[in-house]
Scaffold this motif. Structure first.
Motif, PDB file in Angstrom:
ATOM      1  N   UNK A  69       0.854  -1.188   0.000  1.00 22.73           N
ATOM      2  CA  UNK A  69       0.000   0.000   0.000  1.00 22.73           C
ATOM      3  C   UNK A  69       0.887   1.234   0.000  1.00 22.73           C
ATOM      4  N   UNK A  70       0.567   2.177  -0.885  1.00 26.08           N
ATOM      5  CA  UNK A  70       1.314   3.443  -0.951  1.00 26.08           C
ATOM      6  C   UNK A  70       0.319   4.547  -0.625  1.00 26.08           C
ATOM      7  N   UNK A  71       0.564   5.247   0.483  1.00 26.05           N
ATOM      8  CA  UNK A  71      -0.408   6.185   1.039  1.00 26.05           C
ATOM      9  C   UNK A  71      -0.027   7.622   0.719  1.00 26.05           C
ATOM     10  N   UNK A  72      -0.972   8.384   0.182  1.00 24.02           N
ATOM     11  CA  UNK A  72      -0.795   9.825   0.024  1.00 24.02           C
ATOM     12  C   UNK A  72      -0.968  10.438   1.403  1.00 24.02           C
ATOM     13  N   UNK A  73       0.134  10.980   1.935  1.00 19.65           N
ATOM     14  CA  UNK A  73       0.204  11.327   3.354  1.00 19.65           C
ATOM     15  C   UNK A  73      -0.104  12.791   3.639  1.00 19.65           C
ATOM     16  N   UNK A  74      -0.335  13.577   2.611  1.00 24.76           N
ATOM     17  CA  UNK A  74      -0.606  15.007   2.791  1.00 24.76           C
ATOM     18  C   UNK A  74      -1.744  15.428   1.878  1.00 24.76           C
ATOM     19  N   UNK A  75      -2.531  16.392   2.350  1.00 25.33           N
ATOM     20  CA  UNK A  75      -3.635  16.931   1.532  1.00 25.33           C
ATOM     21  C   UNK A  75      -3.200  18.161   0.743  1.00 25.33           C
ATOM     22  N   UNK A  76      -1.945  18.551   0.873  1.00 22.55           N
ATOM     23  CA  UNK A  76      -1.425  19.732   0.165  1.00 22.55           C
ATOM     24  C   UNK A  76      -0.887  19.304  -1.198  1.00 22.55           C
ATOM     25  N   UNK A  77      -1.609  19.658  -2.253  1.00 20.60           N
ATOM     26  CA  UNK A  77      -1.198  19.322  -3.614  1.00 20.60           C
ATOM     27  C   UNK A  77      -0.805  20.570  -4.403  1.00 20.60           C
ATOM     28  N   UNK A  78      -0.282  21.549  -3.677  1.00 19.83           N
ATOM     29  CA  UNK A  78       0.184  22.757  -4.329  1.00 19.83           C
ATOM     30  C   UNK A  78      -0.933  23.761  -4.549  1.00 19.83           C
ATOM     31  N   UNK A  79      -0.580  24.989  -4.975  1.00 18.96           N
ATOM     32  CA  UNK A  79      -1.582  26.037  -5.208  1.00 18.96           C
ATOM     33  C   UNK A  79      -2.637  25.574  -6.210  1.00 18.96           C
ATOM     34  N   UNK A  80      -3.888  25.716  -5.805  1.00 23.14           N
ATOM     35  CA  UNK A  80      -4.975  25.320  -6.689  1.00 23.14           C
ATOM     36  C   UNK A  80      -4.981  23.838  -7.023  1.00 23.14           C
ATOM     37  N   UNK A  81      -4.375  23.021  -6.167  1.00 21.80           N
ATOM     38  CA  UNK A  81      -4.275  21.562  -6.398  1.00 21.80           C
ATOM     39  C   UNK A  81      -3.601  21.247  -7.733  1.00 21.80           C
ATOM     40  N   UNK A  82      -2.599  22.029  -8.103  1.00 23.59           N
ATOM     41  CA  UNK A  82      -1.975  21.879  -9.409  1.00 23.59           C
ATOM     42  C   UNK A  82      -1.326  20.512  -9.614  1.00 23.59           C
ATOM     43  N   UNK A  83      -0.905  19.868  -8.515  1.00 24.13           N
ATOM     44  CA  UNK A  83      -0.243  18.571  -8.641  1.00 24.13           C
ATOM     45  C   UNK A  83      -1.198  17.389  -8.445  1.00 24.13           C
ATOM     46  N   UNK A  84      -2.438  17.650  -8.085  1.00 21.55           N
ATOM     47  CA  UNK A  84      -3.352  16.560  -7.743  1.00 21.55           C
ATOM     48  C   UNK A  84      -3.606  15.628  -8.924  1.00 21.55           C
TER      49      UNK A  84
END
Length: 341
Positions: A123-138
């Motif tokens: 399992x690889x967990x996304x550990x942060x809800x911060x995906x950059x300004x405007x969620x640019x990296x989401x």
């Protein structure tokens, strides 16, 4: 009952694990403030595997990769044992402009697998809800995660879940990300002092994962040792987050835990197994991870009692409630109230 003899549980399609594993998410990995005793950790990991742990929960941020490297060292000694690894990404930036920027997730996975001497992660967990300004990296991160799963580099995609201390905005953020990411499993901190988060509409995080058909990884069920009667530095930090006196806080906890030990006919060394059994029964679809420690403490955690009956579950839950009320009373400057039932 010595060792983890419980039946496996499904964490994701094609991925079943024994329900009790160990984690490097303890105060021993508060790098660089906390000196790390590699020998203690290695011996604890070995003991957990010998007692039946089928997974280890870690993160690239635990000792900045040092935890992963120690796990890799131990797993090379147990090649015939099927031990899976859960890891996380999203906290370490490295030389990238953001922890999720560009191919950062894929590159970090490559480093993580090298550290672990593994071909894949469970399992690889996304550990942060911060995906950059405007969620640019989401969007790019979601594409990378799904591609890594399709390629077999990871068996399942995970997302950190909220705690019961989360704000309404954090709960809404979790809902949004769960819809966008479509994780196979949720990783969340849940304990008697920090119950499962209640989402919008009154649904608990446990109920949410059941309804969505998602796996659940419960972390910190012992509250870094607090609920097993341990006075660790991390435990003190947890209890004194509201500025209350450590001794008063521990008096609240230990008074209730003594009664719990008497009720179930054991001493303090039986509390860890008892509380972990409670966690496993509260969420029958979940796996539970406990911080790796000295060998004798690992023994305590894996000495699970038999199945608890309904009256036992209610008594333990009532004990948790009394502890929470007692700590809240201290925070409010009110008299401590953790007497008998």
């Amino acid at each position: 009952m010595k060792g983890c003899t419980l039946n496996t549980r499904s964490l994701a399609a094609g991925l079943s694990l024994k329900p009790l594993g160990v984690s490097t998410g303890t105060s021993r990995w508060d790098f660089p403030r906390q000196p790390i005793d590699d020998g203690v950790i290695v011996r604890g990991l070995r003991r957990a595997i010998e007692l039946g742990a089928s997974f280890v929960d870690t993160a690239d941020a635990h000792g900045e990769g040092h935890a992963e490297r120690l796990i890799g060292k131990v797993l090379r000694e147990y090649r015939n044992a099927e031990v899976h690894v859960i890891s996380k990404v999203g906290q370490l930036r490295g030389s990238a402009p953001h922890p999720y920027a560009g191919p950062r997730v894929r590159h970090q996975l490559e480093q993580t697998l090298e550290n672990l001497h593994q071909e894949d992660l469970a399992l690889y967990v996304l550990d942060s809800y911060d995906f950059g300004p405007g969620d640019r990296y989401l969007g790019p991160v979601i594409e990378q995660m799904h591609a890594l799963r399709d390629l077999g580099d990871i068996r399942a995609i995970g997302l950190r879940g909220p705690t019961s201390a989360a704000s309404l905005d954090e709960l809404r953020r979790f809902h949004l990300l769960a819809e966008e990411v479509q994780p196979d499993a949720i990783w969340a901190q849940v304990s008697g002092l920090l119950p499962a988060a209640v989402l919008e509409g009154g649904e608990s995080l446990i109920e949410f994962t059941v309804r969505k058909g998602m796996g659940l990884v419960i972390a910190s069920p012992l509250e870094h040792g607090v609920l097993a009667g341990r006075r660790t530095r991390r435990a003190l930090t947890r209890l004194c987050s509201e500025g209350i006196c450590p001794e008063e806080a521990f008096a609240v906890v230990e008074g209730a835990l003594r009664e719990l030990a008497v009720r179930f006919g054991g001493g303090r060394d039986t509390l860890a197994g008892l509380i972990l059994r409670m966690s496993l029964q509260q969420a029958p679809h979940a796996v539970v991870t406990v911080g790796v420690a000295e060998e004798h403490l690992v023994d305590e955690c894996f000495a699970l009692p038999g199945e608890l009956v309904e009256d036992d579950l209610l008594y333990i839950d009532h004990t948790y409630s009394r502890i929470r009320i007692g700590l809240q009373a201290l925070t409010a400057g009110l008299p401590e109230r953790v007497g008998g039932r």
